[in-house]
Write a protein that holds these residues in place. Structure first.
Motif, short mmCIF file in Angstrom:
data_model
loop_
_atom_site.label_atom_id
_atom_site.label_comp_id
_atom_site.label_asym_id
_atom_site.label_seq_id
_atom_site.Cartn_x
_atom_site.Cartn_y
_atom_site.Cartn_z
N GLY A 139 -10.63 -11.67 -11.92
CA GLY A 139 -10.30 -13.11 -11.75
C GLY A 139 -9.12 -13.43 -10.89
O GLY A 139 -8.50 -14.42 -10.89
N LYS A 140 -8.66 -12.27 -10.73
CA LYS A 140 -7.05 -12.26 -10.03
C LYS A 140 -7.17 -13.24 -8.77
O LYS A 140 -6.18 -13.68 -8.61
N GLY A 141 -8.11 -12.82 -8.06
CA GLY A 141 -8.00 -13.41 -6.57
C GLY A 141 -8.31 -15.09 -6.84
O GLY A 141 -7.34 -15.99 -6.25
N ILE A 189 -16.45 -7.69 4.89
CA ILE A 189 -15.50 -6.94 4.08
C ILE A 189 -16.00 -7.22 2.63
O ILE A 189 -15.64 -6.38 1.79
N ARG A 190 -16.84 -8.22 2.27
CA ARG A 190 -17.10 -8.58 0.97
C ARG A 190 -18.50 -7.68 0.32
O ARG A 190 -18.76 -8.06 -0.69
N THR A 191 -18.88 -6.77 1.17
CA THR A 191 -20.19 -6.24 0.64
C THR A 191 -19.45 -5.07 -0.42
O THR A 191 -18.47 -4.68 -0.39
N ALA A 213 -15.75 1.75 -0.48
CA ALA A 213 -14.92 2.47 0.74
C ALA A 213 -13.51 2.17 0.76
O ALA A 213 -12.34 2.94 1.11
N ALA A 214 -13.15 0.95 0.39
CA ALA A 214 -11.83 0.41 0.56
C ALA A 214 -11.05 1.12 -0.67
O ALA A 214 -9.99 1.48 -0.56
N SER A 215 -11.65 1.33 -1.77
CA SER A 215 -10.99 1.88 -2.81
C SER A 215 -10.69 3.36 -2.27
O SER A 215 -9.68 4.13 -3.04
N VAL A 216 -11.42 4.20 -1.44
CA VAL A 216 -11.24 5.66 -0.97
C VAL A 216 -10.25 5.44 -0.08
O VAL A 216 -9.29 6.31 -0.27
N VAL A 217 -10.36 4.52 0.86
CA VAL A 217 -9.16 4.67 1.89
C VAL A 217 -7.87 4.30 1.49
O VAL A 217 -6.79 4.87 1.88
N SER A 218 -7.76 3.42 0.41
CA SER A 218 -6.69 2.93 -0.20
C SER A 218 -5.76 4.20 -0.98
O SER A 218 -4.67 3.90 -1.33
N ALA A 219 -6.48 5.24 -1.15
CA ALA A 219 -5.68 6.28 -1.96
C ALA A 219 -4.93 7.16 -0.96
O ALA A 219 -4.32 7.94 -1.43
N VAL A 234 -2.23 5.38 4.69
CA VAL A 234 -2.77 4.12 4.77
C VAL A 234 -1.92 3.05 4.09
O VAL A 234 -1.59 1.95 4.44
N ARG A 235 -1.66 3.33 2.89
CA ARG A 235 -0.59 2.63 2.08
C ARG A 235 0.78 2.24 2.79
O ARG A 235 1.36 1.25 2.86
N ALA A 236 1.29 3.35 3.43
CA ALA A 236 2.50 3.53 4.28
C ALA A 236 2.21 2.20 5.41
O ALA A 236 3.19 1.46 5.88
N GLY A 259 -3.36 -8.26 -5.86
CA GLY A 259 -3.86 -6.89 -5.38
C GLY A 259 -3.77 -5.82 -6.67
O GLY A 259 -4.18 -6.27 -7.81
N ARG A 260 -3.38 -4.62 -6.40
CA ARG A 260 -3.13 -3.69 -7.50
C ARG A 260 -1.63 -3.12 -7.69
O ARG A 260 -1.43 -2.77 -8.74
N ASP A 261 -0.66 -3.27 -6.47
CA ASP A 261 0.25 -2.63 -6.74
C ASP A 261 1.54 -3.84 -6.32
O ASP A 261 2.70 -3.51 -5.86
N ALA A 319 -5.75 6.07 -11.04
CA ALA A 319 -5.39 7.76 -10.89
C ALA A 319 -4.95 8.00 -9.79
O ALA A 319 -4.41 9.15 -9.80
N ARG A 320 -4.98 7.40 -8.46
CA ARG A 320 -4.22 7.66 -7.14
C ARG A 320 -2.87 8.27 -7.63
O ARG A 320 -2.10 7.32 -8.39
N ALA A 321 -2.34 9.16 -6.74
CA ALA A 321 -0.91 9.44 -7.25
C ALA A 321 0.04 8.24 -6.49
O ALA A 321 1.12 7.97 -7.10
O1 DC Z 1 -9.21 -6.39 -4.78
P1 DC Z 1 -10.31 -5.71 -3.99
O2 DC Z 1 -11.52 -5.60 -4.54
O3 DC Z 1 -10.55 -6.57 -2.80
O4 DC Z 1 -9.72 -4.41 -3.49
C1 DC Z 1 -10.46 -3.36 -2.68
C2 DC Z 1 -9.89 -2.13 -3.00
O5 DC Z 1 -8.61 -2.09 -2.04
C3 DC Z 1 -9.67 -1.68 -4.35
O6 DC Z 1 -10.59 -0.87 -4.82
C4 DC Z 1 -8.08 -0.87 -4.00
C5 DC Z 1 -7.52 -1.16 -2.91
N1 DC Z 1 -6.31 -2.06 -3.11
C6 DC Z 1 -5.17 -1.23 -3.42
O7 DC Z 1 -5.39 0.00 -3.30
N2 DC Z 1 -3.93 -1.98 -3.32
C7 DC Z 1 -3.93 -3.44 -3.27
N3 DC Z 1 -2.77 -4.18 -3.30
C8 DC Z 1 -5.30 -3.96 -3.15
C9 DC Z 1 -6.45 -3.34 -2.93
#
Ligand code: DC
Length: 211
Positions: free
Chosen positions: A12-14, A72-74, A80-86, A90-92, A112-114, A169-171
């Motif tokens: 519900g964060k969005g 992007i909403r599929t 795949a977003a969860s994989v690239v975000s690790a 990419v984060r940098a 988001g997450r962070d 779990a990602r570092a």
């Molecule tokens: O919130 P979302 O489901 O749209 O995010 C998709 C992926 O992006 C999520 O699995 C992890 C990554 N993400 C992230 O690592 N850091 C964020 N600030 C936002 C999303």
């Protein structure tokens, strides 16, 4: 005022972040769209999201204004977003854009997450929105169904657990509740109740910060 809203998929964060932005008249950034945009670029180029160097290049070349909401909403883009975000690269690559957005004059709401831990540790209000796995899986099921995607509930639940585990779990910048964040469990709440609670928390916090 900077408001950070973190939490897992379908918590519900969005919705809460959008409502807070409207309530306080602040610009809003859903940071997941950036990672999803990188993921879609990779998928469209036929490159596996596990390829760290290619993902970083895609993130550096990302045009945030050109991100296609429908693509992007599929469920595939989300995984795949969860994989690239690790990938740390990419984060940098996406860090500065997010930090600049958060620290624009007048402030902003980011979800988001962070956000509360890495992007804006100095945020005035930090929320960590949660809900049970089952509640989130049903919400996600309803959302995907409304978009015309056919999924079994059990498969959604399985994917959701996988994504939670990967994101936590990602570092680099894992999904965790910041020490100074307020946890909001929306399992038993309607959308309106969750929004009302979040606004109350933000009003109390911002009053403390300015007083
Ligand atoms: O919130 P979302 O489901 O749209 O995010 C998709 C992926 O992006 C999520 O699995 C992890 C990554 N993400 C992230 O690592 N850091 C964020 N600030 C936002 C999303």
């Amino acid at each position: 005022m900077i408001i950070a809203v973190d939490g897992p998929l379908a918590s519900g964060k969005g919705t809460i972040a959008r409502a807070l932005a409207a309530r306080f008249g602040l610009p809003h950034l859903d940071t997941g769209t950036l990672y999803r945009g990188v993921a879609v670029a990779m998928l469209e180029a036929g490159i596996p999201p596990e390829d760290a160097a290619a993902a970083e290049a895609a993130a550096r070349g990302l045009d945030a204004a050109a991100i296609d909401e429908a693509k992007i909403r599929t469920a595939g883009a989300g995984s795949a977003a969860s994989v690239v975000s690790a990938h740390p690269g990419v984060r940098a690559a996406l860090l500065e854009l997010q930090r600049n957005f958060a620290h624009q004059p007048g402030g902003a709401v980011l979800d988001g997450r962070d956000i509360g831990t890495v992007i804006a540790p100095d945020a005035d209000v930090k929320l960590f929105v949660t809900a049970s796995e089952e509640a989130r899986a049903w919400r996600r099921h309803a959302e995907l169904t409304s978009r015309g995607e056919q999924w079994r509930y059990d498969d959604i639940l399985g994917q959701l657990r996988q994504r939670d585990a990967r994101d936590a779990a990602r570092a680099d910048a894992p999904m965790i509740c910041a020490e100074d964040a307020i946890a909001l469990d929306t399992t038993e709440m309607t959308i309106d109740e969750a929004i009302r609670s979040a606004i109350k928390i933000a009003e109390t916090r911002s009053a403390c910060a300015s007083g």
